[in-house]
Design a protein around this motif. Structure first.
Motif, PDB file in Angstrom:
ATOM      1  N   ASN A  39       0.831  -1.207   0.000  1.00 22.43           N
ATOM      2  CA  ASN A  39       0.000   0.000   0.000  1.00 22.43           C
ATOM      3  C   ASN A  39       0.866   1.258   0.000  1.00 22.43           C
ATOM      4  N   ALA A  40       1.953   1.211   0.791  1.00 19.55           N
ATOM      5  CA  ALA A  40       2.850   2.376   0.835  1.00 19.55           C
ATOM      6  C   ALA A  40       3.545   2.561  -0.508  1.00 19.55           C
ATOM      7  N   ILE A  41       3.931   1.462  -1.142  1.00 18.45           N
ATOM      8  CA  ILE A  41       4.583   1.550  -2.450  1.00 18.45           C
ATOM      9  C   ILE A  41       3.622   2.141  -3.472  1.00 18.45           C
ATOM     10  N   ALA A  42       2.369   1.683  -3.443  1.00 19.24           N
ATOM     11  CA  ALA A  42       1.374   2.204  -4.373  1.00 19.24           C
ATOM     12  C   ALA A  42       1.172   3.700  -4.163  1.00 19.24           C
ATOM     13  N   ALA A  43       1.062   4.110  -2.896  1.00 15.98           N
ATOM     14  CA  ALA A  43       0.850   5.532  -2.609  1.00 15.98           C
ATOM     15  C   ALA A  43       2.031   6.362  -3.092  1.00 15.98           C
ATOM     16  N   ARG A  44       3.272   5.891  -2.858  1.00 15.18           N
ATOM     17  CA  ARG A  44       4.449   6.635  -3.296  1.00 15.18           C
ATOM     18  C   ARG A  44       4.501   6.694  -4.831  1.00 15.18           C
ATOM     19  N   ALA A  45       4.028   5.648  -5.483  1.00 19.37           N
ATOM     20  CA  ALA A  45       4.039   5.606  -6.950  1.00 19.37           C
ATOM     21  C   ALA A  45       2.882   6.381  -7.568  1.00 19.37           C
ATOM     22  N   GLY A  46       1.970   6.886  -6.720  1.00 13.61           N
ATOM     23  CA  GLY A  46       0.855   7.686  -7.222  1.00 13.61           C
ATOM     24  C   GLY A  46      -0.241   6.874  -7.867  1.00 13.61           C
ATOM     25  N   MET A  47      -0.508   5.686  -7.309  1.00 10.95           N
ATOM     26  CA  MET A  47      -1.566   4.837  -7.865  1.00 10.95           C
ATOM     27  C   MET A  47      -2.263   4.104  -6.740  1.00 10.95           C
ATOM     28  N   SER A  48      -3.368   3.478  -7.049  1.00  7.92           N
ATOM     29  CA  SER A  48      -4.111   2.703  -6.063  1.00  7.92           C
ATOM     30  C   SER A  48      -3.463   1.338  -5.891  1.00  7.92           C
ATOM     31  N   PRO A  49      -3.679   0.679  -4.744  1.00 11.21           N
ATOM     32  CA  PRO A  49      -3.175  -0.685  -4.586  1.00 11.21           C
ATOM     33  C   PRO A  49      -3.684  -1.614  -5.682  1.00 11.21           C
ATOM     34  N   GLY A  50      -4.924  -1.428  -6.102  1.00 13.25           N
ATOM     35  CA  GLY A  50      -5.468  -2.255  -7.163  1.00 13.25           C
ATOM     36  C   GLY A  50      -4.689  -2.125  -8.463  1.00 13.25           C
ATOM     37  N   SER A  51      -4.276  -0.892  -8.762  1.00 10.03           N
ATOM     38  CA  SER A  51      -3.483  -0.678  -9.972  1.00 10.03           C
ATOM     39  C   SER A  51      -2.124  -1.348  -9.850  1.00 10.03           C
ATOM     40  N   LEU A  52      -1.527  -1.262  -8.652  1.00  4.72           N
ATOM     41  CA  LEU A  52      -0.224  -1.923  -8.448  1.00  4.72           C
ATOM     42  C   LEU A  52      -0.350  -3.423  -8.669  1.00  4.72           C
ATOM     43  N   TYR A  53      -1.444  -4.025  -8.162  1.00  3.52           N
ATOM     44  CA  TYR A  53      -1.594  -5.477  -8.274  1.00  3.52           C
ATOM     45  C   TYR A  53      -1.830  -5.935  -9.712  1.00  3.52           C
ATOM     46  N   GLN A  54      -2.125  -5.012 -10.604  1.00  2.62           N
ATOM     47  CA  GLN A  54      -2.208  -5.375 -12.022  1.00  2.62           C
ATOM     48  C   GLN A  54      -0.829  -5.740 -12.574  1.00  2.62           C
ATOM     49  N   PHE A  55       0.212  -5.233 -11.904  1.00  2.71           N
ATOM     50  CA  PHE A  55       1.583  -5.467 -12.382  1.00  2.71           C
ATOM     51  C   PHE A  55       2.355  -6.443 -11.498  1.00  2.71           C
ATOM     52  N   PHE A  56       2.106  -6.410 -10.179  1.00  2.14           N
ATOM     53  CA  PHE A  56       2.835  -7.266  -9.246  1.00  2.14           C
ATOM     54  C   PHE A  56       1.855  -7.848  -8.233  1.00  2.14           C
ATOM     55  N   PRO A  57       1.889  -9.164  -8.013  1.00  2.00           N
ATOM     56  CA  PRO A  57       0.933  -9.774  -7.083  1.00  2.00           C
ATOM     57  C   PRO A  57       1.242  -9.526  -5.608  1.00  2.00           C
ATOM     58  N   ASN A  58       2.507  -9.228  -5.286  1.00  2.00           N
ATOM     59  CA  ASN A  58       2.890  -9.045  -3.888  1.00  2.00           C
ATOM     60  C   ASN A  58       4.237  -8.314  -3.805  1.00  2.00           C
ATOM     61  N   LYS A  59       4.671  -8.070  -2.582  1.00  2.00           N
ATOM     62  CA  LYS A  59       5.924  -7.334  -2.374  1.00  2.00           C
ATOM     63  C   LYS A  59       7.131  -8.147  -2.831  1.00  2.00           C
ATOM     64  N   GLU A  60       7.067  -9.467  -2.673  1.00  6.37           N
ATOM     65  CA  GLU A  60       8.187 -10.302  -3.100  1.00  6.37           C
ATOM     66  C   GLU A  60       8.410 -10.191  -4.607  1.00  6.37           C
ATOM     67  N   ALA A  61       7.316 -10.116  -5.364  1.00 10.34           N
ATOM     68  CA  ALA A  61       7.442  -9.981  -6.822  1.00 10.34           C
ATOM     69  C   ALA A  61       8.064  -8.635  -7.185  1.00 10.34           C
ATOM     70  N   ILE A  62       7.722  -7.598  -6.422  1.00  9.34           N
ATOM     71  CA  ILE A  62       8.340  -6.287  -6.648  1.00  9.34           C
ATOM     72  C   ILE A  62       9.831  -6.364  -6.355  1.00  9.34           C
ATOM     73  N   ALA A  63      10.187  -7.011  -5.232  1.00 13.41           N
ATOM     74  CA  ALA A  63      11.596  -7.145  -4.857  1.00 13.41           C
ATOM     75  C   ALA A  63      12.365  -7.928  -5.910  1.00 13.41           C
ATOM     76  N   GLU A  64      11.737  -8.971  -6.468  1.00 16.79           N
ATOM     77  CA  GLU A  64      12.410  -9.771  -7.495  1.00 16.79           C
ATOM     78  C   GLU A  64      12.671  -8.937  -8.746  1.00 16.79           C
ATOM     79  N   ALA A  65      11.665  -8.180  -9.187  1.00 21.61           N
ATOM     80  CA  ALA A  65      11.836  -7.331 -10.369  1.00 21.61           C
ATOM     81  C   ALA A  65      12.881  -6.251 -10.106  1.00 21.61           C
ATOM     82  N   LEU A  66      12.859  -5.701  -8.896  1.00 22.12           N
ATOM     83  CA  LEU A  66      13.823  -4.660  -8.547  1.00 22.12           C
ATOM     84  C   LEU A  66      15.229  -5.230  -8.489  1.00 22.12           C
ATOM     85  N   SER A  67      15.358  -6.434  -7.931  1.00 16.20           N
ATOM     86  CA  SER A  67      16.658  -7.091  -7.851  1.00 16.20           C
ATOM     87  C   SER A  67      17.235  -7.314  -9.247  1.00 16.20           C
TER      88      SER A  67
END
Length: 206
Positions: A39-67
């Motif tokens: 939720n904090a990542i979505a807010a910082r990115a300027g989008m809703s959590p629902g919009s974030l989940y269209q791209f990443f299912p969870n925080k681990e997936a974000i960490a993997e893409a970032l890594s």
């Protein structure tokens, strides 16, 4: 041939992903991995959590893409530092300088990277997600050690690479947290620690 609308949608999607990764990296730097929520990542990115989940299912997936993204940036930043053709031409002090200085610059430029690389208490899923970054660093150090000390058995080489990376990972958070003379002093201490560990393995000496 792609239609203009499709091209625009793909461009927007790539930008959304970049926004999410930038937001995650900033929040990992500020709050650490565990205390950062989707939720904090979505807010910082300027989008809703629902919009974030269209791209990443969870925080681990974000960490993997970032890594994975950080691995590519790290490879570009370290291309000269890990030039294997020059490894044997340098003293051990010079070699450590060439390896450590770009690592410090990279981590200062990407302060959130330390949350992915240096945190040993991350959940199992997060460790799996950050494996590309860990493996890229260890593999590069192992390649340098192999070029420098070709007679070192593979098991000892890989252990030395892993321990060297752990030494760097332990020192990187305090180095990134300060500036100026304090950062230079801590970086010098990191280099001393690496020299003290690697020198007994290195027949080329100092």
């Amino acid at each position: 041939m792609k239609q203009p609308q499709e091209v625009k949608r793909q461009a927007r999607g790539r930008q959304r992903i970049a926004d999410i990764l930038d937001a995650a990296l900033a929040l990992f730097a500020e709050n650490g991995y565990e205390r950062t929520s989707t939720n904090a990542i979505a807010a910082r990115a300027g989008m809703s959590p629902g919009s974030l989940y269209q791209f990443f299912p969870n925080k681990e997936a974000i960490a993997e893409a970032l890594s994975t993204h950080l691995v590519e940036e790290m490879r570009a930043a370290h291309s000269s530092a890990f030039d294997l053709s020059r490894v044997t031409d340098l003293t051990l002090h010079e070699l450590i300088d060439r390896m450590v200085d770009p690592l410090v610059t990279f981590n200062v430029s990407h302060p959130g990277a330390k949350a992915l690389l240096a945190n040993t208490d991350m959940p199992a899923g997060a460790h799996a997600a950050t494996r590309p970054l860990h493996e890229a660093v260890v593999d590069r150090v192992a390649a340098v050690i192999q070029a420098r000390i070709p007679t070192l058995p593979a098991a000892e080489r890989d252990l030395a690479a892993m321990v060297s990376v752990r030494i760097v990972a332990a020192m990187m958070p305090p180095i990134v947290a300060v500036e100026g003379a304090e950062r230079r002093a801590l970086t010098a201490e990191l280099k001393k620690a690496l020299y003290g560990y690697i020198a007994p393995l290195d027949p080329a000496g100092s």
